[in-house]
Design a protein around this motif. Structure first.
Motif, PDB file in Angstrom:
ATOM      1  N   TRP B 165       0.888  -1.160   0.000  1.00 57.75           N
ATOM      2  CA  TRP B 165       0.000   0.000   0.000  1.00 57.75           C
ATOM      3  C   TRP B 165       0.925   1.208   0.000  1.00 57.75           C
ATOM      4  O   TRP B 165       2.015   1.168   0.554  1.00 57.75           O
ATOM      5  CB  TRP B 165      -0.824  -0.066   1.287  1.00 57.75           C
ATOM      6  CG  TRP B 165      -1.924   0.905   1.407  1.00 57.75           C
ATOM      7  CD1 TRP B 165      -2.829   1.258   0.460  1.00 57.75           C
ATOM      8  CD2 TRP B 165      -2.245   1.624   2.598  1.00 57.75           C
ATOM      9  NE1 TRP B 165      -3.713   2.145   0.993  1.00 57.75           N
ATOM     10  CE2 TRP B 165      -3.375   2.396   2.296  1.00 57.75           C
ATOM     11  CE3 TRP B 165      -1.702   1.708   3.872  1.00 57.75           C
ATOM     12  CZ2 TRP B 165      -3.971   3.221   3.218  1.00 57.75           C
ATOM     13  CZ3 TRP B 165      -2.290   2.522   4.790  1.00 57.75           C
ATOM     14  CH2 TRP B 165      -3.417   3.281   4.465  1.00 57.75           C
ATOM     15  N   SER B 166       0.551   2.288  -0.593  1.00 53.76           N
ATOM     16  CA  SER B 166       1.524   3.364  -0.757  1.00 53.76           C
ATOM     17  C   SER B 166       1.572   4.319   0.437  1.00 53.76           C
ATOM     18  O   SER B 166       0.628   4.459   1.195  1.00 53.76           O
ATOM     19  CB  SER B 166       1.204   4.148  -2.018  1.00 53.76           C
ATOM     20  OG  SER B 166       0.024   4.874  -1.805  1.00 53.76           O
ATOM     21  N   PHE B 167       2.715   4.960   0.579  1.00 50.16           N
ATOM     22  CA  PHE B 167       2.887   5.987   1.595  1.00 50.16           C
ATOM     23  C   PHE B 167       1.931   7.135   1.367  1.00 50.16           C
ATOM     24  O   PHE B 167       1.455   7.765   2.296  1.00 50.16           O
ATOM     25  CB  PHE B 167       4.325   6.525   1.540  1.00 50.16           C
ATOM     26  CG  PHE B 167       5.265   5.686   2.306  1.00 50.16           C
ATOM     27  CD1 PHE B 167       5.473   5.929   3.655  1.00 50.16           C
ATOM     28  CD2 PHE B 167       5.924   4.641   1.704  1.00 50.16           C
ATOM     29  CE1 PHE B 167       6.337   5.138   4.384  1.00 50.16           C
ATOM     30  CE2 PHE B 167       6.784   3.854   2.420  1.00 50.16           C
ATOM     31  CZ  PHE B 167       6.999   4.094   3.765  1.00 50.16           C
ATOM     32  N   LYS B 168       1.676   7.353   0.081  1.00 53.17           N
ATOM     33  CA  LYS B 168       0.779   8.438  -0.295  1.00 53.17           C
ATOM     34  C   LYS B 168      -0.588   8.234   0.378  1.00 53.17           C
ATOM     35  O   LYS B 168      -1.166   9.152   0.946  1.00 53.17           O
ATOM     36  CB  LYS B 168       0.615   8.428  -1.819  1.00 53.17           C
ATOM     37  CG  LYS B 168       0.585   9.799  -2.458  1.00 53.17           C
ATOM     38  CD  LYS B 168       0.705   9.640  -3.958  1.00 53.17           C
ATOM     39  CE  LYS B 168      -0.186  10.624  -4.652  1.00 53.17           C
ATOM     40  NZ  LYS B 168      -0.199  10.379  -6.114  1.00 53.17           N
ATOM     41  N   SER B 169      -1.063   6.988   0.311  1.00 56.58           N
ATOM     42  CA  SER B 169      -2.364   6.683   0.910  1.00 56.58           C
ATOM     43  C   SER B 169      -2.322   6.846   2.422  1.00 56.58           C
ATOM     44  O   SER B 169      -3.268   7.347   3.038  1.00 56.58           O
ATOM     45  CB  SER B 169      -2.777   5.254   0.588  1.00 56.58           C
ATOM     46  OG  SER B 169      -2.645   5.022  -0.784  1.00 56.58           O
ATOM     47  N   LEU B 170      -1.199   6.432   3.000  1.00 56.69           N
ATOM     48  CA  LEU B 170      -1.066   6.539   4.451  1.00 56.69           C
ATOM     49  C   LEU B 170      -1.077   8.013   4.864  1.00 56.69           C
ATOM     50  O   LEU B 170      -1.762   8.405   5.811  1.00 56.69           O
ATOM     51  CB  LEU B 170       0.243   5.873   4.892  1.00 56.69           C
ATOM     52  CG  LEU B 170       0.489   5.731   6.389  1.00 56.69           C
ATOM     53  CD1 LEU B 170      -0.606   4.911   7.064  1.00 56.69           C
ATOM     54  CD2 LEU B 170       1.843   5.076   6.648  1.00 56.69           C
ATOM     55  N   ASN B 171      -0.345   8.824   4.119  1.00 51.34           N
ATOM     56  CA  ASN B 171      -0.338  10.257   4.415  1.00 51.34           C
ATOM     57  C   ASN B 171      -1.724  10.878   4.256  1.00 51.34           C
ATOM     58  O   ASN B 171      -2.111  11.744   5.027  1.00 51.34           O
ATOM     59  CB  ASN B 171       0.681  10.981   3.534  1.00 51.34           C
ATOM     60  CG  ASN B 171       2.095  10.803   4.064  1.00 51.34           C
ATOM     61  OD1 ASN B 171       2.285  10.703   5.274  1.00 51.34           O
ATOM     62  ND2 ASN B 171       3.065  10.727   3.175  1.00 51.34           N
ATOM     63  N   LYS B 172      -2.446  10.372   3.253  1.00 50.42           N
ATOM     64  CA  LYS B 172      -3.821  10.857   3.047  1.00 50.42           C
ATOM     65  C   LYS B 172      -4.687  10.564   4.271  1.00 50.42           C
ATOM     66  O   LYS B 172      -5.530  11.370   4.659  1.00 50.42           O
ATOM     67  CB  LYS B 172      -4.422  10.183   1.808  1.00 50.42           C
ATOM     68  CG  LYS B 172      -4.376  11.061   0.571  1.00 50.42           C
ATOM     69  CD  LYS B 172      -5.253  10.469  -0.496  1.00 50.42           C
ATOM     70  CE  LYS B 172      -4.813  10.991  -1.852  1.00 50.42           C
ATOM     71  NZ  LYS B 172      -5.112  10.031  -2.914  1.00 50.42           N
ATOM     72  N   VAL B 173      -4.475   9.377   4.846  1.00 51.45           N
ATOM     73  CA  VAL B 173      -5.228   9.002   6.049  1.00 51.45           C
ATOM     74  C   VAL B 173      -4.989  10.038   7.142  1.00 51.45           C
ATOM     75  O   VAL B 173      -5.928  10.535   7.765  1.00 51.45           O
ATOM     76  CB  VAL B 173      -4.807   7.591   6.544  1.00 51.45           C
ATOM     77  CG1 VAL B 173      -5.329   7.332   7.951  1.00 51.45           C
ATOM     78  CG2 VAL B 173      -5.297   6.520   5.599  1.00 51.45           C
TER      79      VAL B 173
END
Lengths: 305, 240
Positions: B165-173
């Motif tokens: 899963w991407s860091f981008k998604s985690l940051n979005k969270v």
């Protein structure tokens, strides 16, 4: 039937009113009501107490309920129920025993259930044991289940004893022919000074027969549980037995596996895990805002679900 | 707002946390530093899993130092474990419901799970046991914190094991969480890509707070490795 008896019926067989399909309700050692269908016959035994349940070959999507309830204190009930399941039949059988003992004498129900599955028959067998009542009299249940599986037949047994049974000694014996499968899921919770012993013996006699015997249990307070699981692999077969138990307070749990492989192609596995609730599980649920007692309850309910 | 006042934690004569004082206002705060520096211990002291040897913890001015884990959780502190806990029998939906403190509809659960990149239909009735991968368990752990919607959310190395899963998604969270609640998000991490999105970076080493400032002040020093030596040693810190 009074409210106590109706409540017992609901607990052990999930029956609110009259069940659908075939049924035989036994209350306080006597027949209460019975219904048969075109494919399922129920006949009272003449030589001893009990019934024969005869299911015609090819019967599909039908169910049989045979609950037993006891609300009189001091009643000791012994029944023999024989199930004959015809070839290719596929049915659900719901048994169960509920005791409500408000008196000071021991109430007991010993049921001996024998299943004879013909070729390729399939059965889902659900059994629940429940005890209630605030008297000093003990609730005792000693169920025996004998399972004979012919070629290609399948029986799945779900057995649950969650509350109120002071003493139980459950004996289950299975004999499997070629390609037959036996699956047993047992759930037990004991508390107070209750004693529960379960004794499984499975003989895998047929080629490619398989058995999976799984027990999940919770033992609280000063209760005692003993799980004995014997699997004999006498042919090319697969056998698996698992005991997973949570102990609490001063409870004691014993797990005794006995695997015998008497054929070079028999593959048998036993797993057993006994321990208290993991501290990290309690902590995790507490970080979600649950108290320690609430966390414990959630973990146990999930474990026995 | 979370305040730590002269916080100390000693186990068997060993000082794990040494006299830490800090104030965490609303925003996105990264806690970094070498392994064994006391980051997870600090998180556990805040969540109430450990009790400090001395010092105080205040939440919006109220002293919570002696409150239980449960009381702190109810006051609005959430903690996502570094190692998610497995439960035989409890499902993803059960845990999300317990986290939210109310019955979670399939729709709500679906929204939360999709935020962490899991398809609700496949996961909602799955047991949170050993059949799930480390990455799946980690995302469910994060989903529980999303469901809680609390003022203080602590994530202990949330990026570990989420390789698929991407860091981008985690940051979005984290961004979405911050937009929604306006609370304090504390993230323990070694990852440059996480540190890069933080408003403020706190550096812990050997139980001491050795640097604390805005990202622009702290991150360049960290990358040079002059500050905390965190890109030396056993872990491949600050590297993708």
């Amino acid at each position: 039937m009074n409210t106590i008896e109706k409540n017992l019926l609901k607990e052990v067989a999930d029956i609110h009113e009259t069940p659908e399909g075939a049924y035989n309700i036994r209350a306080n050692g006597k027949l209460d009501s019975r219904n048969t269908t075109a494919n399922i016959d129920i006949v009272t035994k003449e030589d001893k107490s009990g019934i024969d349940i005869i299911i015609k070959p090819g019967t599909k999507h039908e169910s049989v309920h045979i609950p037993v309830i006891i609300s009189e204190t001091g009643l000791k009930d012994l029944v023999y129920n024989d199930f004959y399941i015809g070839e290719d039949a596929d049915v659900v059988i719901v048994a169960g025993c509920g005791i409500h003992n408000c008196g000071d004498q021991e109430s007991a129900h010993d049921g001996i259930h024998s299943f004879h599955l013909a070729k390729n028959a399939r059965v889902k067998y659900i059994e629940k044991h429940y005890g209630a009542g605030d008297g000093l009299g003990k609730n005792v249940m000693n169920p025996t289940t004998i399972i004979e599986l012919s070629e290609g037949s399948y029986l799945e047994m779900e057995t649950t004893q969650i509350k109120g049974i002071d003493s139980t000694h459950r004996v289950t014996k299975g004999t499997l022919a070629d390609n037959a499968t036996l699956v047993i899921h047992e759930k037990i919770m004991t508390h107070g000074e209750q004693q529960a012993t379960t004794d499984f013996t499975v003989d895998l006699n047929g080629v490619d027969s398989s058995a999976n015997v799984v027990s999940r249990s919770v033992a609280k307070e000063k209760s005692f549980q003993k799980f004995v699981s014997t699997i004999n692999g006498n042919a090319k077969c697969n056998g698996h037995t698992e005991c997973d138990a949570i102990i609490m307070d001063e409870a004691v749990v014993t797990a005794i596996p006995e695997l015998t492989a008497a054929n070079i192609d028999a593959s048998l596995i036993h797993e057993a895990a006994i321990g208290k609730i993991a501290g990290e599980q309690l902590v995790k649920l507490m970080t979600l805002g649950l108290s320690e007692a609430e966390a414990e309850e959630q973990i146990i309910n999930g474990f026995l679900k | 707002m979370l305040e730590l006042k002269n916080l100390c934690y000693t186990v068997d004569g060993k000082e794990i946390i040494k006299n830490i004082s800090a104030t965490f206002d609303d925003g996105f705060i990264a806690i970094t530093g070498p392994n064994g520096g006391g980051k997870s211990t600090l998180a556990k002291l805040i969540a109430g899993i450990y009790t400090p040897t001395s010092g105080q913890i205040l939440l919006n001015g109220e002293d919570i130092t002696n409150m239980s884990i449960t009381e702190r959780a109810k006051k609005g502190i959430s903690y996502a474990f570094q190692q998610p806990v497995k439960f035989k029998g409890l499902t993803v939906k059960d845990l999300l419901t317990l986290a939210a403190g109310k019955d979670t509809s399939v729709n709500d659960a679906c929204n939360i799970l999709s935020e962490v990149g899991l398809c609700a239909r496949d996961y909602i009735n799955r047991e949170v046991n050993g059949s799930l991968s480390g990455g799946e368990l980690k995302r469910i752990e994060i989903a529980m914190i999303i469901a809680r919607e609390t003022a203080i959310s602590i994530f202990d190395e949330p990026e570990a094991g989420i390789d698929l899963w991407s860091f981008k998604s985690l940051n979005k969270v984290f961004e979405k969480m911050h937009d929604k609640i306006n609370g304090t998000i504390l993230i323990i991490s070694h990852q440059e890509r996480i540190l890069n999105t933080a408003d403020r970076i706190v550096v812990l080493k050997n139980g001491e707070l050795i640097n604390d400032g805005s990202r622009d002040e702290v991150l360049p020093k960290l990358l040079e490795g002059t500050e905390a030596n965190i890109n030396t040693g056993s872990c491949s810190v600050l590297q993708d």
